[in-house]
Design a protein around this motif. Structure first.
Motif, PDB file in Angstrom:
ATOM      1  N   ARG A   1       0.822  -1.210   0.000  1.00 48.67           N
ATOM      2  CA  ARG A   1       0.000   0.000   0.000  1.00 48.67           C
ATOM      3  C   ARG A   1       0.850   1.252   0.000  1.00 48.67           C
ATOM      4  NH1 ARG A   1      -3.312  -2.982   4.545  1.00 48.67           N
ATOM      5  NH2 ARG A   1      -4.997  -3.929   3.321  1.00 48.67           N
ATOM      6  N   LEU A   2       1.938   1.224   0.772  1.00 49.67           N
ATOM      7  CA  LEU A   2       2.811   2.392   0.826  1.00 49.67           C
ATOM      8  C   LEU A   2       3.489   2.633  -0.515  1.00 49.67           C
ATOM      9  CD1 LEU A   2       4.466   1.969   4.348  1.00 49.67           C
ATOM     10  CD2 LEU A   2       2.795   3.689   3.653  1.00 49.67           C
ATOM     11  N   ARG A   3       3.828   1.545  -1.227  1.00 48.02           N
ATOM     12  CA  ARG A   3       4.497   1.718  -2.513  1.00 48.02           C
ATOM     13  C   ARG A   3       3.609   2.443  -3.518  1.00 48.02           C
ATOM     14  NH1 ARG A   3       5.635  -4.051  -2.038  1.00 48.02           N
ATOM     15  NH2 ARG A   3       7.625  -4.365  -0.976  1.00 48.02           N
ATOM     16  N   ILE A   4       2.294   2.196  -3.447  1.00 46.76           N
ATOM     17  CA  ILE A   4       1.406   2.785  -4.441  1.00 46.76           C
ATOM     18  C   ILE A   4       0.580   3.932  -3.872  1.00 46.76           C
ATOM     19  CG2 ILE A   4       1.197   0.571  -5.632  1.00 46.76           C
ATOM     20  CD1 ILE A   4      -1.593   0.308  -4.436  1.00 46.76           C
ATOM     21  N   SER A   5       0.863   4.323  -2.614  1.00 45.67           N
ATOM     22  CA  SER A   5      -0.014   5.271  -1.933  1.00 45.67           C
ATOM     23  C   SER A   5      -0.131   6.602  -2.656  1.00 45.67           C
ATOM     24  CB  SER A   5       0.469   5.499  -0.498  1.00 45.67           C
ATOM     25  OG  SER A   5       1.790   6.004  -0.502  1.00 45.67           O
ATOM     26  N   GLY A   6       1.006   7.160  -3.135  1.00 43.51           N
ATOM     27  CA  GLY A   6       0.955   8.476  -3.760  1.00 43.51           C
ATOM     28  C   GLY A   6       0.144   8.481  -5.032  1.00 43.51           C
ATOM     29  N   THR A   7       0.499   7.628  -5.992  1.00 49.16           N
ATOM     30  CA  THR A   7      -0.198   7.590  -7.268  1.00 49.16           C
ATOM     31  C   THR A   7      -1.604   7.040  -7.110  1.00 49.16           C
ATOM     32  OG1 THR A   7       1.915   7.264  -8.391  1.00 49.16           O
ATOM     33  CG2 THR A   7      -0.075   6.734  -9.625  1.00 49.16           C
TER      34      THR A   7
ATOM     35  N   GLY B   1      -5.010  17.824 -11.900  1.00 47.98           N
ATOM     36  CA  GLY B   1      -3.623  17.523 -12.215  1.00 47.98           C
ATOM     37  C   GLY B   1      -2.674  18.552 -11.642  1.00 47.98           C
ATOM     38  N   ALA B   2      -3.022  19.833 -11.822  1.00 43.37           N
ATOM     39  CA  ALA B   2      -2.167  20.895 -11.299  1.00 43.37           C
ATOM     40  C   ALA B   2      -2.125  20.863  -9.774  1.00 43.37           C
ATOM     41  CB  ALA B   2      -2.685  22.259 -11.781  1.00 43.37           C
ATOM     42  N   GLY B   3      -3.281  20.612  -9.161  1.00 42.94           N
ATOM     43  CA  GLY B   3      -3.329  20.574  -7.702  1.00 42.94           C
ATOM     44  C   GLY B   3      -2.492  19.444  -7.133  1.00 42.94           C
ATOM     45  N   GLU B   4      -2.566  18.256  -7.742  1.00 41.41           N
ATOM     46  CA  GLU B   4      -1.768  17.129  -7.278  1.00 41.41           C
ATOM     47  C   GLU B   4      -0.279  17.379  -7.466  1.00 41.41           C
ATOM     48  OE1 GLU B   4      -2.238  14.421  -5.633  1.00 41.41           O
ATOM     49  OE2 GLU B   4      -4.394  14.682  -5.411  1.00 41.41           O
ATOM     50  N   TYR B   5       0.080  18.001  -8.593  1.00 39.28           N
ATOM     51  CA  TYR B   5       1.496  18.291  -8.830  1.00 39.28           C
ATOM     52  C   TYR B   5       2.044  19.208  -7.744  1.00 39.28           C
ATOM     53  CZ  TYR B   5       5.779  19.961 -10.980  1.00 39.28           C
ATOM     54  OH  TYR B   5       7.089  20.287 -11.218  1.00 39.28           O
ATOM     55  N   VAL B   6       1.316  20.286  -7.455  1.00 36.56           N
ATOM     56  CA  VAL B   6       1.768  21.235  -6.440  1.00 36.56           C
ATOM     57  C   VAL B   6       1.806  20.578  -5.070  1.00 36.56           C
ATOM     58  CG1 VAL B   6       1.194  23.373  -5.239  1.00 36.56           C
ATOM     59  CG2 VAL B   6       0.978  23.251  -7.725  1.00 36.56           C
TER      60      VAL B   6
ATOM     61  N   GLY C   1       5.631   9.409  -3.568  1.00 32.61           N
ATOM     62  CA  GLY C   1       5.451   9.343  -5.011  1.00 32.61           C
ATOM     63  C   GLY C   1       6.040  10.562  -5.689  1.00 32.61           C
ATOM     64  N   THR C   2       5.953  10.585  -7.002  1.00 34.71           N
ATOM     65  CA  THR C   2       6.495  11.700  -7.762  1.00 34.71           C
ATOM     66  C   THR C   2       5.386  12.687  -8.101  1.00 34.71           C
ATOM     67  OG1 THR C   2       6.147  10.645  -9.910  1.00 34.71           O
ATOM     68  CG2 THR C   2       8.221  10.170  -8.762  1.00 34.71           C
ATOM     69  N   ALA C   3       5.769  13.951  -8.236  1.00 37.62           N
ATOM     70  CA  ALA C   3       4.783  14.986  -8.539  1.00 37.62           C
ATOM     71  C   ALA C   3       4.147  14.762  -9.908  1.00 37.62           C
ATOM     72  CB  ALA C   3       5.450  16.359  -8.470  1.00 37.62           C
ATOM     73  N   TRP C   4       4.979  14.436 -10.911  1.00 35.38           N
ATOM     74  CA  TRP C   4       4.447  14.223 -12.252  1.00 35.38           C
ATOM     75  C   TRP C   4       3.575  12.967 -12.302  1.00 35.38           C
ATOM     76  CZ3 TRP C   4       3.683  17.556 -15.782  1.00 35.38           C
ATOM     77  CH2 TRP C   4       4.535  18.648 -15.962  1.00 35.38           C
ATOM     78  N   GLY C   5       3.977  11.915 -11.573  1.00 37.55           N
ATOM     79  CA  GLY C   5       3.171  10.698 -11.549  1.00 37.55           C
ATOM     80  C   GLY C   5       1.791  10.960 -10.961  1.00 37.55           C
TER      81      GLY C   5
END
Length: 354
Positions: free
Chosen positions: A129-135, A183-188, A264-268
């Motif tokens: 769960r932690l590995r995929i939590s961000g995306t 998308g913009a909100g998640e990136y920021v 996770g990554t911002a772009w992801g």
């Protein structure tokens, strides 16, 4: 001991279940490496001990292996096909439903084993769960927001009595605007979170001065006290680090780096949120894209969104280890509640304008 036909059937059922569960763990182990693989194989061996218990009880009455229930067969298939965190979450729930605590023919040790197995699987599932939590968080929130917000928008505008073309273009505009905004909100959000965590990480260049520290003063202990250790623990840990001069092994540093990976990554997150919001927001517009009008389009859009909400709620429930049905119904109630409010407001405004 008297052995009734009902006892034999129950024991054979338990035997089949133990064999199937061991197979699930072995299939999962094939897709894992290192420590996780060893843990899964150890769980399979434990299920083998339980299997032997029922074999010993049955003796000459073991008979042919019984087919396992549909749920367990599905777990085996999922483990063999995907080997994913979803399977671990399902196994966790299966271990929690063990009947051994209420069965006099099962030992106390077996009942305790099943309870502990659930906690072991919970720990393994948490890793996934932690590995995929961000995306995953961005994807689920994006899909739900797209479904609910655009259904509410389409129904609210449609209820005012405007032409179908206006409803369609409003829905498409809501899709694009919402997807870009999400998308913009998640990136920021993710970029800011990563920057905050990164700013709190130790400066790598500080490691180079360790050999020059005054061992008697041992100011390295202040670093660990600042990170939350007690004075005694900080002094002991600093002494160990100075003795080895190997800060790379510092668990505090490893924990912080692991935490950053789980964000996770911002772009992801941005791309995931954009795509899933757009896919969710498209569903309420589909009836209008294919020429639907009036009540028929409203009903079709509501049914399609309802099915999608049930699906996303089920997925969230599975991954969180909670009841998939409850999560699915909660998602459905929230989504339809929001859509109903905007639809009623649209009717009110339409009557006023008319």
């Amino acid at each position: 001991m008297a052995r009734t036909p009902a006892d034999l059937r129950r024991w054979r059922r338990y035997l089949a279940a133990e064999r199937a569960e061991a197979s699930v763990y072995r299939e999962l182990a094939l897709r894992r490496q290192g420590q996780e693989r060893e843990i899964l194989l150890a769980l399979a061996d434990a299920e083998g001990r339980h299997e032997q218990h029922w074999v010993d009880l049955l003796g000459d009455d073991v008979g042919k292996p019984l087919p396992v229930d549909l749920r367990t067969r599905m777990l085996v298939w999922l483990a063999r096909t995907f080997g994913s965190v979803f399977v671990l979450a399902l196994v966790q729930r299966a271990e929690a439903r063990s009947p051994y605590e209420d069965d006099a023919d099962a030992t106390d040790a077996m009942a305790a084993d099943e309870r502990i197995h659930g906690e072991v699987v919970r720990g393994l599932a948490i890793r996934g769960r932690l590995r995929i939590s961000g995306t995953f968080r961005a994807a689920v929130f994006g899909a739900n927001d797209g479904l609910v917000s655009n259904l509410a928008l389409v129904l609210g505008i449609g209820a005012t009595g405007v032409p179908t073309a206006t409803v369609l273009f409003t829905g498409l505009a809501g899709l694009l605007a919402g997807a870009l905004s999400m998308g913009a909100g998640e990136y920021v959000s993710v970029r800011s979170q990563r920057e905050l965590i990164d700013a709190a990480k130790p400066d790598p260049s500080a490691r180079a001065v360790l050999p020059d520290l005054d061992v008697d003063a041992n100011e390295l202990a202040l670093v660990y006290r600042a990170r939350g250790m007690s004075e005694q623990d900080a002094a002991a840990h600093a002494a160990d680090v100075l003795a080895t001069l190997h800060l790379d092994a510092d668990p505090a540093v490893a924990d912080e780096e692991e935490e950053l990976d789980h964000v996770g990554t911002a772009w992801g997150a941005a791309i995931s949120s954009f795509c899933f919001f757009a896919s969710g927001a498209l569903i309420p517009v589909l009836p209008y894209l294919f020429g639907g009008e009036g009540v028929v389009a409203v009903v079709v859009a509501s049914v399609l969104v309802g099915l999608a909400l049930l699906l996303t709620g089920t997925v969230v429930g599975l991954l969180s280890g909670a009841s998939p049905l409850k999560r699915a119904l909660r998602q459905l109630a929230i989504g339809f509640g929001a859509a109903a409010v905007t639809y009623l407001l649209g009717l009110a405004f339409g009557a006023t304008l008319g």
